[in-house]
Design an enzyme around this catalytic site. Structure first.
Site, mmCIF file in Angstrom:
data_model
loop_
_atom_site.group_PDB
_atom_site.id
_atom_site.type_symbol
_atom_site.label_atom_id
_atom_site.label_comp_id
_atom_site.label_asym_id
_atom_site.label_seq_id
_atom_site.Cartn_x
_atom_site.Cartn_y
_atom_site.Cartn_z
ATOM 1 N N GLU A 1 9.475 -9.011 17.826
ATOM 2 C CA GLU A 1 8.375 -8.085 18.055
ATOM 3 C C GLU A 1 7.118 -8.816 18.505
ATOM 4 O O GLU A 1 6.847 -9.949 18.087
ATOM 5 C CB GLU A 1 8.097 -7.263 16.799
ATOM 6 C CG GLU A 1 9.254 -6.324 16.461
ATOM 7 C CD GLU A 1 8.950 -5.348 15.342
ATOM 8 O OE1 GLU A 1 9.659 -4.331 15.260
ATOM 9 O OE2 GLU A 1 8.007 -5.579 14.557
ATOM 10 N N CYS B 1 -0.266 -10.781 19.713
ATOM 11 C CA CYS B 1 0.408 -11.536 18.657
ATOM 12 C C CYS B 1 1.837 -11.808 19.126
ATOM 13 O O CYS B 1 2.611 -10.875 19.358
ATOM 14 C CB CYS B 1 0.405 -10.736 17.359
ATOM 15 S SG CYS B 1 1.157 -11.589 15.960
ATOM 16 N N CYS C 1 12.627 -16.042 10.495
ATOM 17 C CA CYS C 1 11.849 -17.196 10.032
ATOM 18 C C CYS C 1 12.573 -17.825 8.858
ATOM 19 O O CYS C 1 13.096 -17.118 7.988
ATOM 20 C CB CYS C 1 10.443 -16.767 9.613
ATOM 21 S SG CYS C 1 9.368 -18.158 9.156
ATOM 22 N N CYS D 1 8.116 -16.923 3.256
ATOM 23 C CA CYS D 1 6.880 -16.594 2.545
ATOM 24 C C CYS D 1 7.063 -15.221 1.900
ATOM 25 O O CYS D 1 7.512 -14.274 2.545
ATOM 26 C CB CYS D 1 5.700 -16.594 3.509
ATOM 27 S SG CYS D 1 5.348 -18.220 4.210
ATOM 28 N N CYS E 1 5.764 -11.694 3.359
ATOM 29 C CA CYS E 1 5.956 -11.453 4.791
ATOM 30 C C CYS E 1 7.289 -10.770 5.037
ATOM 31 O O CYS E 1 8.351 -11.260 4.606
ATOM 32 C CB CYS E 1 5.896 -12.779 5.552
ATOM 33 S SG CYS E 1 6.178 -12.601 7.331
ATOM 34 N N GLY F 1 8.305 -15.904 12.959
ATOM 35 C CA GLY F 1 8.657 -17.315 13.041
ATOM 36 C C GLY F 1 7.512 -18.256 12.709
ATOM 37 O O GLY F 1 6.339 -17.879 12.672
ATOM 38 N N CYS G 1 -0.433 -7.215 10.147
ATOM 39 C CA CYS G 1 -0.088 -8.577 9.762
ATOM 40 C C CYS G 1 0.901 -8.572 8.602
ATOM 41 O O CYS G 1 0.700 -7.914 7.586
ATOM 42 C CB CYS G 1 -1.360 -9.320 9.357
ATOM 43 S SG CYS G 1 -1.087 -11.045 8.922
#
Length: 388
Positions: free
Chosen positions: A105, A118, A125, A129, A132, A179, A355
């Protein structure tokens, strides 16, 4: 073997190199290796990145023989837009299909006088985290340079921005999508060189930002190859909290990460450069005034500005967004300590483009997504049992 020949040798079975992702140096090598003049690289780069032309037959200042040669040796192939969503606030999100069928995306966020894109650097990834959504999907592979810069090309093309008279569609790029950019070092550096090259997108180095969660060895190398702006995804004022929510901190703790980031800034010729510290506020985890005071002490002598990001919810995240009062209190402590602090406004959350919300379609090599599904199923089963 030259760079261009190496690219051709490692390309698909069709033996065609995708010119979309070649840097200026690589494009020049490609043409000289074919016995062509170096200036052909400039001509073709302008067709691709200034005018959005991907059909060699339409590149009218190239001779017929060269156009036919390019047809046999090369291609200009951007990734494919699988889906597009437009938010009520003007944010636009694309699900982009890359080689192998995976989806990543990209998000364009328009603001007064600018538009920030972005960009994703990997399919999924590997860093996991905890706050996320991308990390919950696991990891499949790195994106190629063509797939990374292709997101910029697609964004401009989506708005008919080549000859539309609308002005520059993309004014800023942030490597903050799916990522960890520094784990795809070579392809990200090549793509960023195109973003800042006048023969491509001509963005100022200040308007291209690489965000890292803390891959210190790669960050230590970055200044040799790039001078873009730097953001550090810190999200905690101490190692104890960061170890829990940003697992790479167990390998490269905060002090080591901040020193590496400072070394990068010190290596720049622009002495006014600072690091952007990204700090996602998680209710009850890292959002209390004592955390703000600890962060203030940690960053006292560090050249930075701070961007606070109230957590954006996604299903089964396990975290909550802090209240507006909590965000204001945290912000005030830092401002009183003399820091430049912004609070990132939530954009595109109605299309899951804010985000931390980006997800794609990942064939997960890590099996992390499967483990999260099993964990959530078990949790839901326990909850149902309690109700009965």
């Amino acid at each position: 073997m030259t760079v261009a020949n190496s690219l051709i040798a490692s390309s698909s079975a069709a033996a065609k190199v995708n010119l979309l992702g070649l840097s200026r140096q690589q494009m020049e090598s490609f043409f000289t290796d074919q016995g062509e003049k170096r200036f052909r690289a400039e001509q073709v780069m302008k067709w691709i990145h200034h005018q959005g032309v991907i059909d060699f037959a339409a590149m009218s200042n190239l001779g017929k023989g060269l156009r036919e040669k390019l047809e046999s040796l090369a291609t200009v192939t951007p990734p494919e837009i699988a889906d597009q969503q437009d938010s009520a606030d003007g944010t636009r999100k694309w699900a982009i299909r890359v080689a192998g069928g995976a989806l990543v995306e990209a998000v364009l966020i328009p603001e007064a006088g600018r538009a920030t894109l972005c960009v994703s650097s990997q399919v999924g990834c590997s860093l996991d985290c905890k706050f996320c959504s991308t990390g919950k999907q696991g990891f499949q592979r790195d994106l190629t340079a063509a797939e990374i810069i292709g997101q910029v090309w697609l964004a401009i093309n989506s708005y008919d921005g080549w000859q539309s008279g609308k002005g520059r569609i993309v004014t800023n790029v942030v490597m903050m999508g799916m990522g960890e950019p520094l784990l795809n070092f070579d392809n990200v550096v090549s793509a960023m060189s195109l973003m800042t090259d006048d023969l491509a997108y001509g963005l100022s180095k200040r308007k291209v930002t690489l965000s890292t969660s803390g891959v210190v060895p790669a960050l230590d190398r970055l200044a040799e190859f790039s001078d873009v702006s730097l953001a550090v995804s810190l999200h905690a004022p101490n190692d104890e909290i960061r170890n829990q929510i940003v697992p790479i901190n167990r390998r490269y703790p905060i002090r080591q990460l901040l020193q590496s980031a400072k070394n990068y800034i010190d290596a720049q010729t622009d002495r006014k450069r600072v690091v952007t510290i990204e700090y996602t506020l998680l209710a009850g985890v890292n959002d209390q005034p004592e955390h703000a005071r600890e962060l203030s002490a940690l960053l006292k002598d560090f050249p930075c500005k701070i961007n606070l990001i109230p957590f954006n919810h996604f299903p089964n995240s396990g975290f909550d967004r802090p209240s507006g009062n909590a965000v204001s209190r945290f912000w005030q402590v830092l401002v009183d300590a003399g820091f430049i602090v912004t609070v990132r406004s939530t954009r595109g959350d109605d299309i899951d483009a804010a985000c931390g919300q980006l997800v794609g379609e990942v064939v997960d090599r890590t099996r992390r997504s499967e483990r999260y599904r099993q964990l959530n199923s078990a949790s839901n089963a326990v909850t149902e049992g309690d109700r009965t």
